[in-house]
Design a protein around this motif. Structure first.
Motif, short mmCIF file in Angstrom:
data_model
loop_
_atom_site.label_atom_id
_atom_site.label_comp_id
_atom_site.label_asym_id
_atom_site.label_seq_id
_atom_site.Cartn_x
_atom_site.Cartn_y
_atom_site.Cartn_z
N SER A 205 8.76 5.15 4.88
CA SER A 205 7.52 4.78 4.19
C SER A 205 7.48 3.29 3.89
O SER A 205 6.43 2.66 3.97
CB SER A 205 7.38 5.56 2.88
OG SER A 205 7.22 6.92 3.15
N GLN A 206 8.64 2.77 3.57
CA GLN A 206 8.67 1.35 3.24
C GLN A 206 8.35 0.49 4.46
O GLN A 206 7.62 -0.50 4.36
CB GLN A 206 10.03 0.99 2.67
CG GLN A 206 9.98 -0.27 1.86
CD GLN A 206 11.32 -0.61 1.26
OE1 GLN A 206 12.36 -0.11 1.69
NE2 GLN A 206 11.30 -1.47 0.27
N LEU A 207 8.88 0.88 5.61
CA LEU A 207 8.58 0.15 6.84
C LEU A 207 7.08 0.20 7.12
O LEU A 207 6.45 -0.79 7.49
CB LEU A 207 9.36 0.74 8.02
CG LEU A 207 10.87 0.51 7.99
CD1 LEU A 207 11.56 1.35 9.06
CD2 LEU A 207 11.20 -0.97 8.18
N HIS A 208 6.53 1.37 6.91
CA HIS A 208 5.11 1.55 7.16
C HIS A 208 4.29 0.65 6.23
O HIS A 208 3.32 0.02 6.65
CB HIS A 208 4.75 3.02 6.98
CG HIS A 208 3.31 3.31 7.24
ND1 HIS A 208 2.73 3.09 8.46
CD2 HIS A 208 2.34 3.79 6.44
CE1 HIS A 208 1.45 3.42 8.40
NE2 HIS A 208 1.19 3.84 7.19
N GLN A 209 4.71 0.60 4.98
CA GLN A 209 4.03 -0.25 4.01
C GLN A 209 4.12 -1.71 4.43
O GLN A 209 3.14 -2.45 4.38
CB GLN A 209 4.72 -0.16 2.64
CG GLN A 209 4.65 1.17 2.01
CD GLN A 209 3.30 1.39 1.41
OE1 GLN A 209 2.30 1.41 2.13
NE2 GLN A 209 3.23 1.53 0.12
N LEU A 210 5.32 -2.10 4.81
CA LEU A 210 5.55 -3.50 5.15
C LEU A 210 4.64 -3.92 6.31
O LEU A 210 4.01 -4.96 6.27
CB LEU A 210 7.02 -3.70 5.55
CG LEU A 210 8.00 -3.86 4.38
CD1 LEU A 210 9.43 -3.74 4.86
CD2 LEU A 210 7.78 -5.20 3.68
N ARG A 211 4.58 -3.10 7.34
CA ARG A 211 3.82 -3.55 8.51
C ARG A 211 2.33 -3.58 8.23
O ARG A 211 1.56 -4.19 8.97
CB ARG A 211 4.14 -2.70 9.73
CG ARG A 211 3.53 -1.33 9.68
CD ARG A 211 3.78 -0.58 10.96
NE ARG A 211 3.69 0.85 10.70
CZ ARG A 211 3.92 1.78 11.60
NH1 ARG A 211 4.27 1.43 12.82
NH2 ARG A 211 3.81 3.05 11.29
N GLY A 212 1.93 -2.89 7.16
CA GLY A 212 0.53 -2.96 6.77
C GLY A 212 0.10 -4.36 6.38
O GLY A 212 -1.08 -4.63 6.18
N ARG A 213 1.07 -5.27 6.22
CA ARG A 213 0.74 -6.66 5.87
C ARG A 213 0.13 -7.41 7.04
O ARG A 213 -0.48 -8.45 6.86
CB ARG A 213 2.00 -7.44 5.43
CG ARG A 213 2.83 -6.82 4.37
CD ARG A 213 2.19 -6.96 3.01
NE ARG A 213 1.68 -5.68 2.59
CZ ARG A 213 0.44 -5.42 2.32
NH1 ARG A 213 -0.46 -6.36 2.41
NH2 ARG A 213 0.06 -4.25 1.94
N VAL A 214 0.38 -6.93 8.28
CA VAL A 214 -0.17 -7.66 9.43
C VAL A 214 -1.30 -6.85 10.07
O VAL A 214 -1.45 -5.66 9.81
CB VAL A 214 0.91 -8.00 10.50
CG1 VAL A 214 1.90 -9.00 9.94
CG2 VAL A 214 1.61 -6.74 10.98
N GLY A 215 -2.09 -7.53 10.88
CA GLY A 215 -3.23 -6.86 11.51
C GLY A 215 -4.35 -6.65 10.52
O GLY A 215 -5.13 -5.73 10.62
N ARG A 216 -4.42 -7.50 9.52
CA ARG A 216 -5.47 -7.35 8.51
C ARG A 216 -6.70 -8.18 8.85
O ARG A 216 -7.73 -8.06 8.20
CB ARG A 216 -4.94 -7.70 7.12
CG ARG A 216 -3.84 -6.75 6.70
CD ARG A 216 -3.27 -7.08 5.36
NE ARG A 216 -4.20 -6.88 4.26
CZ ARG A 216 -4.24 -5.80 3.51
NH1 ARG A 216 -3.42 -4.80 3.74
NH2 ARG A 216 -5.10 -5.69 2.53
N GLY A 217 -6.56 -9.04 9.83
CA GLY A 217 -7.71 -9.83 10.24
C GLY A 217 -8.25 -9.31 11.56
O GLY A 217 -8.09 -8.14 11.88
N SER A 218 -8.86 -10.20 12.33
CA SER A 218 -9.47 -9.75 13.57
C SER A 218 -8.45 -9.73 14.72
O SER A 218 -8.70 -9.16 15.76
CB SER A 218 -10.64 -10.67 13.92
OG SER A 218 -10.22 -12.01 13.84
N ASP A 219 -7.28 -10.37 14.52
CA ASP A 219 -6.28 -10.38 15.58
C ASP A 219 -5.35 -9.17 15.43
O ASP A 219 -5.00 -8.80 14.33
CB ASP A 219 -5.45 -11.66 15.51
CG ASP A 219 -6.31 -12.89 15.71
OD1 ASP A 219 -7.03 -12.93 16.73
OD2 ASP A 219 -6.30 -13.78 14.84
N PRO A 220 -4.95 -8.61 16.57
CA PRO A 220 -4.08 -7.43 16.50
C PRO A 220 -2.72 -7.79 15.89
O PRO A 220 -2.21 -8.88 16.09
CB PRO A 220 -3.93 -7.01 17.96
CG PRO A 220 -4.36 -8.16 18.78
CD PRO A 220 -5.29 -8.98 17.94
N GLY A 221 -2.16 -6.86 15.14
CA GLY A 221 -0.88 -7.10 14.49
C GLY A 221 0.27 -6.62 15.36
O GLY A 221 0.14 -5.72 16.18
#
Ligand code: ADP
Ligand code: MG
Length: 733
Positions: free
Chosen positions: A608-624
């Motif tokens: 779950s923590q990894l999933h949370q962490l990666r939620g930090r990227v891909g928040r704009g228009s560019d793919p994370g």
């Protein structure tokens, strides 16, 4: 006769009671009878010796194959060795003693079977137990023992060096013999209807079963007890909440909320509209709302929370937003200010006519700023107050607190929620809890059972997908170099990256400070000997090597709060290319221009923590892009975890995996640790149906008999549950 509340001393005697207390922390008859066997050995069925591991404290059933005595060179004594077998593997029992140890030879002659208990070690490549405790089975053993093991199944308890499994069984037997259960915790009618056996029978069945069917009956009953007592408690809490009144905060026409909606640059998703509608209606009622709003990172919870706050401000109340860390509180302050624009700038140049004000209260405020903030809250000048735990302090007063929003519930205990509630004057504030950790239905029912739940299942349109890959350094070392190149490429395009490490590093040995930030840190996985990669070390290496020339900054929990804030701001403003950080960036941090996240020693983190962490990227228009760097070899369980994270972005699927892999108590989180001791048999995933059924039954019962006046046994069980919660809380405080 004895009841479960009696001290063990009265039943098993002083000596045994002292041992049970010191070795296993068992003090009452109920404690002991609640110490269930960890497994059952079939009489005559030998324990598989292949599974033993060095250092384990084990109880094995085995047969003596051969014995011999060796003289010790330097001393007058001898070494007696008995080789025992499970029919395939072997284990050496080693005894040092005086003379020829004849009595031992007689007792442990070939063909004799027994239970042997001790710590496994290796000597010249052979597994052994040195000076094990043992009990022989069958003919030749003492009368009591022969009877004890007359049943087909032998209970095996988690034992310690001081207290062997069979000694625990002895005490249990004594306790069961004198046990009296005047009030079965389950209503008789329900027991009959559900076909559950009686409580005393269940305890006998789990400790001294005749056969597997016995065990099954007992477990079913005791599981039900665990689920039911908890659901009754939660049903009582829900009912109690209904007896509290709140000031209704219905929507106001032409207010802030309407202006906010009109200015919102995007359309709310269907999920947001639905959750928003339900919350809006809750706020209009005269009983406090207790609602959990869950949704993936970026699913738009904050916007929904803000709309709720505006509805309350429109209705002349104030709203407080409680964040788990200073960084997050500041980030919320900035993002809410940004979302509100002129609507949050009352009394300032450019502020809208109907505007309100936001204020931030954290531990790191200077004296003057704090005084001003406290005044804003107390006078009602600020409609929205954002802060950390500092908001819970006594001197923080509100003019009219109508709504409390809590970000990431699992970091706050029930008592902390209550502390805030008490700050409301007339009636209780409404309460909205936001969490980005997707919670399986049964966990929600168990942990957050006193809350109503709204779930945002979709992400707003236009969100870029995140792709996740495992970087297996053990098999493909050059992938790591490629990882850093990848960061350089993105930075060259004007984008930014995170590099997350499990440790801060520097002089402090255990990183105790940071563990508070990442309580889910997985246990040192798969025996890698080196310490986890540290922020301070890696940042220096990267700046000097693969990322030379880039603007690299560090962020971690040991930095002073104002420094942390400065770093985050610089990163958000694009003044930093690469942020090397611990999990302090885990929740809520929002920098749309950051597109790459590299997680070092990813195997050290929970799913779950990894999933949370990666939620930090891909928040704009560019793919994370998320890269999980690990040295763990391909076949290891930790790698399966990482592959699971790489294979799906479905947070609910991942939270199930997480739950399957971790012990229930860990999942419930530290704030809920009191529940840990009360869930011994119940498994939140596997027992989903049972939990659902228990919930229904609990609601029905509590509706007709809220105080459990007619159910003394059940009332006692529920009280014990509350005690466990409070003890845990007090111990932590
Ligand atoms: P969460 O709190 O669930 O992580 P946020 O509320 O912070 O999510 O939303 C993440 C980002 O998406 C914010 O920049 C927010 O303004 C934006 N956002 C929220 N809802 C929508 C929507 N319906 N459409 C487009 N963007 C949205
Ligand atoms: Mg958010």
């Amino acid at each position: 006769m004895a009841v479960v509340a009696d001290p063990l001393r009265l039943v098993v005697g002083d000596k045994a009671a002292k041992r049970l207390a010191s070795a296993l922390d068992l003090h009452t008859v109920g404690d002991l009878l609640g110490y269930y066997p960890r497994r059952y050995d079939k009489r005559g069925e030998l324990t598989d010796l292949a599974g033993l591991r060095d250092g384990d404290y084990v109880t094995v059933q085995a047969e003596v194959a051969k014995t011999y005595v060796r003289k010790m060179n330097s001393r007058s004594g001898s070494i007696f060795e008995a080789i025992v077998t499970d029919g395939r593997g072997q284990l050496t029992l080693t005894f040092f003693g005086h003379g020829r140890q004849d009595w031992r030879q007689r007792a442990l002659s070939p063909g004799v079977r027994g239970l042997f208990s001790g710590q496994v070690s290796s000597f010249h490549g052979k597994r052994q137990l040195t000076h094990p405790e043992y009990e022989l089975l069958g003919s030749g053993s003492s009368g009591a023992r022969a009877e004890e093991f007359a049943n087909e199944l032998i209970p095996v308890y988690r034992a310690t060096a001081q207290l062997q499994s069979w000694k625990i069984a002895d005490s249990v037997r004594v306790a069961l013999d004198v046990l009296d259960v005047p009030d079965d915790p389950l209503p008789g009618e329900m027991r009959a209807r559900l076909g559950l056996c009686g409580y005393a029978d269940a305890l006998r069945g789990i400790h001294r079963p005749v056969d597997q069917a016995d065990v099954h009956r007992a477990r079913t009953r005791l599981k039900w007890d665990e689920a039911f007592a908890l659901q009754v408690l939660l049903a009582q809490r829900r009912l109690a909440a209904l007896s509290f009144s709140s000031i209704p905060r219905p929507p106001v026409e032409g207010g802030l909320l309407a202006d906010f909606d009109a200015a919102l640059p995007f359309d709310l998703t269907a999920g947001q509209l639905k959750a928003g509608g339900v919350i809006g209606a809750d706020l209009a009622r005269e009983h406090p709302m207790h609602r959990l709003l869950q949704g993936e990172v970026g699913s738009g919870k904050t916007v929904i929370a803000l709309r709720a706050m505006l509805q309350v401000v429109d209705a002349a109340g104030q709203a407080a937003l409680l964040a788990p860390t200073e960084v997050l509180a500041q980030q919320h302050f900035r993002s809410l200010s940004h979302l509100l624009g002129p609507l949050g700038m009352a009394g300032q140049l450019g502020g809208a006519e109907c505007a309100t004000r936001l204020t931030l209260i954290t531990g790191s405020l200077g004296a003057a700023a704090r005084r001003k903030a406290l005044l804003e809250a107390a006078s009602g000048g600020a409609g929205i107050i954002i802060g950390t735990h500092a908001l819970l302090e006594d001197r923080v007063q509100f003019a009219d607190l109508g709504l409390v929003v809590i970000d990431e519930q699992h970091r706050f205990g029930v008592e902390q929620r209550d502390a805030l509630r008490e700050k409301a004057g007339d009636g209780r504030p409404h309460m909205l809890v936001m969490t980005a950790t997707p919670i399986p239905r049964t966990v929600a029912m168990t942990v957050f059972g006193d809350l109503d739940v709204s779930t945002l299942t979709e992400l707003p349109a236009g969100r870029s997908p995140i792709s996740t890959h495992v970087v297996p350094v053990a098999e493909r070392p050059h992938y790591l170099a490629r990882t850093w190149e990848r960061i350089r490429e993105e930075v060259a395009e004007g984008r930014q990256a995170y590099v997350v490490c499990p440790r801060i590093g520097g002089e402090e040995p255990a990183d105790s400070a940071e563990l508070a930030d990442s309580d889910e840190l997985a246990e040192a996985s798969d025996g890698l000997a080196r310490p986890p990669i540290a922020v301070l070390d890696l940042a220096a290496e990267l700046s000097a090597g693969p990322l030379a020339g880039l603007r690299v900054a560090i962020l971690h929990g040991r930095l002073p709060p104002e420094e942390k804030d400065k770093v985050m701001l610089a990163f958000a403003d694009g003044l930093v290319d690469v942020l090397v950080t611990t999990t302090v960036v885990e929740v809520g941090v929002d920098v749309p221009n950051a597109v790459v996240m590299v997680i070092m020693d990813a195997d050290r983190f929970g799913v779950s923590q990894l999933h949370q962490l990666r939620g930090r990227v891909g928040r704009g228009s560019d793919p994370g892009l998320c890269l999980l760097v690990t040295e763990v070899p391909e076949a290891a369980p930790a790698r399966e975890r990482l592959d699971a994270v790489a294979s799906t972005v479905d947070g609910f699927a991942l939270s199930r995996i997480d739950l399957e892999q971790r012990r229930e108590g860990d999942v419930l989180g530290t704030a809920q640790a009191g529940r840990k001791s009360s869930l011994k048999l119940l498994q939140l995933l596997r027992d989903e149906d049972l939990i659902g059924q228990a919930r229904q039954e609990a609601i029905t019962l509590v509706d007709t008999d809220p105080a459990l006046a007619g159910q003394p046994g059940l009332a006692e069980a529920v009280r014990a549950l509350v005690d466990a919660e409070q003890t845990t809380f007090l111990e932590k405080a």
